[in-house]
Design a protein around this motif. Structure first.
Motif, mmCIF file in Angstrom:
data_model
loop_
_atom_site.group_PDB
_atom_site.id
_atom_site.type_symbol
_atom_site.label_atom_id
_atom_site.label_comp_id
_atom_site.label_asym_id
_atom_site.label_seq_id
_atom_site.Cartn_x
_atom_site.Cartn_y
_atom_site.Cartn_z
ATOM 1 N N TYR A 63 7.897 -5.503 -2.083
ATOM 2 C CA TYR A 63 6.607 -5.050 -1.598
ATOM 3 C C TYR A 63 5.631 -6.218 -1.654
ATOM 4 O O TYR A 63 5.567 -6.935 -2.655
ATOM 5 C CB TYR A 63 6.087 -3.876 -2.432
ATOM 6 N N CYS A 64 4.879 -6.406 -0.578
ATOM 7 C CA CYS A 64 3.930 -7.515 -0.476
ATOM 8 C C CYS A 64 2.564 -6.985 -0.070
ATOM 9 O O CYS A 64 2.465 -6.050 0.724
ATOM 10 C CB CYS A 64 4.383 -8.514 0.590
ATOM 11 N N SER A 65 1.527 -7.612 -0.605
ATOM 12 C CA SER A 65 0.178 -7.281 -0.163
ATOM 13 C C SER A 65 -0.272 -8.364 0.806
ATOM 14 O O SER A 65 0.393 -9.381 0.977
ATOM 15 C CB SER A 65 -0.765 -7.181 -1.359
ATOM 16 N N GLU A 66 -1.398 -8.139 1.444
ATOM 17 C CA GLU A 66 -1.902 -9.140 2.380
ATOM 18 C C GLU A 66 -2.330 -10.377 1.630
ATOM 19 O O GLU A 66 -2.713 -10.324 0.476
ATOM 20 C CB GLU A 66 -3.080 -8.566 3.165
ATOM 21 N N PRO A 88 4.896 -16.619 -2.897
ATOM 22 C CA PRO A 88 5.666 -16.210 -4.081
ATOM 23 C C PRO A 88 6.640 -15.059 -3.770
ATOM 24 O O PRO A 88 7.742 -15.020 -4.311
ATOM 25 C CB PRO A 88 4.604 -15.771 -5.088
ATOM 26 N N ASP A 89 6.236 -14.145 -2.879
ATOM 27 C CA ASP A 89 7.123 -13.052 -2.489
ATOM 28 C C ASP A 89 8.329 -13.579 -1.714
ATOM 29 O O ASP A 89 9.444 -13.072 -1.871
ATOM 30 C CB ASP A 89 6.370 -12.026 -1.639
ATOM 31 N N GLY A 135 0.804 -1.221 0.000
ATOM 32 C CA GLY A 135 0.000 0.000 0.000
ATOM 33 C C GLY A 135 0.837 1.271 0.000
ATOM 34 O O GLY A 135 0.349 2.346 -0.310
ATOM 35 N N ARG A 136 2.110 1.159 0.334
ATOM 36 C CA ARG A 136 2.998 2.324 0.362
ATOM 37 C C ARG A 136 3.900 2.418 -0.866
ATOM 38 O O ARG A 136 4.726 3.312 -0.965
ATOM 39 C CB ARG A 136 3.866 2.290 1.607
#
Length: 185
Positions: free
Chosen positions: A130-133, A138-139, A30-31
């Motif tokens: 950067y990772c999302s919830e 994979p990250d 998100g950032r």
């Protein structure tokens, strides 16, 4: 407690004769300011090689410096002073007021590790994605591959995609519960 942990870990690394620490960390998607998916998954870095956080080797690998790092920003300066045990009792570092946007990254765990290792004279390289919830497996593979590439490690003993090259912890298999019962389809 986070700062104490980081300082203790840095003390241990320095007393063990280590010269270089590599920190892997995710960052909040998100950032993410500049999304450029045309060049594929992006790895960011922060290094003590140069005062501005840059590192030519990371750049050669195609990693991008974390743009939000500003060593002259108040929280980075304060964090450096605290881990160097020169904590300033100066009103220019009031953390009782509302945190500013630039205070976010220095408040993260990697920042404490970065500053603590740096204070002990170790070279530090932080690698980020950067990772999302949700499912970040994979990250995790992306960061593992970035670290492998950065360290020059060779995984000749296996071929295929990242998920077949790495030993996957058993706990990852049930992070989202058991697989669905295929008989319902």
């Amino acid at each position: 407690m986070l700062l104490e942990f980081a300082k203790n870990l840095a003390n241990f690394a320095a007393s063990s004769g280590k010269k270089h620490a590599v920190v892997l960390s995710s960052l909040d998607f998100g950032r993410w300011q500049k999304i450029d998916m045309s060049s594929g998954p992006q790895i960011y870095y922060l290094s003590t090689t140069n005062p501005d956080g840059t590192d030519d080797y990371c750049e050669q690998l195609g990693y991008k410096r974390l743009q939000e790092y500003n060593p002259s920003q108040r929280c980075w300066k304060y964090l450096d002073a605290v881990v160097e045990e020169n904590a300033m009792q100066d009103k220019s570092f009031p953390f009782e007021d509302e945190p500013e946007e630039e205070d976010f990254y220095p408040s993260l765990p990697f920042a404490s590790l970065f500053s603590s290792f740096k204070a002990k004279g170790l070279k530090v390289t932080c690698l980020f994605c950067y990772c999302s919830e949700g499912d970040n497996i994979p990250d995790a593979f992306l960061l593992a591959e970035a670290a492998r590439k950065f360290l020059g490690l060779n995984l000749d003993n296996s071929h295929g995609d990242e998920s077949t090259r790495w030993l996957i912890p058993c706990s990852w298999k049930t992070v989202y519960g058991p697989p669905p019962d295929l008989s319902i389809f």
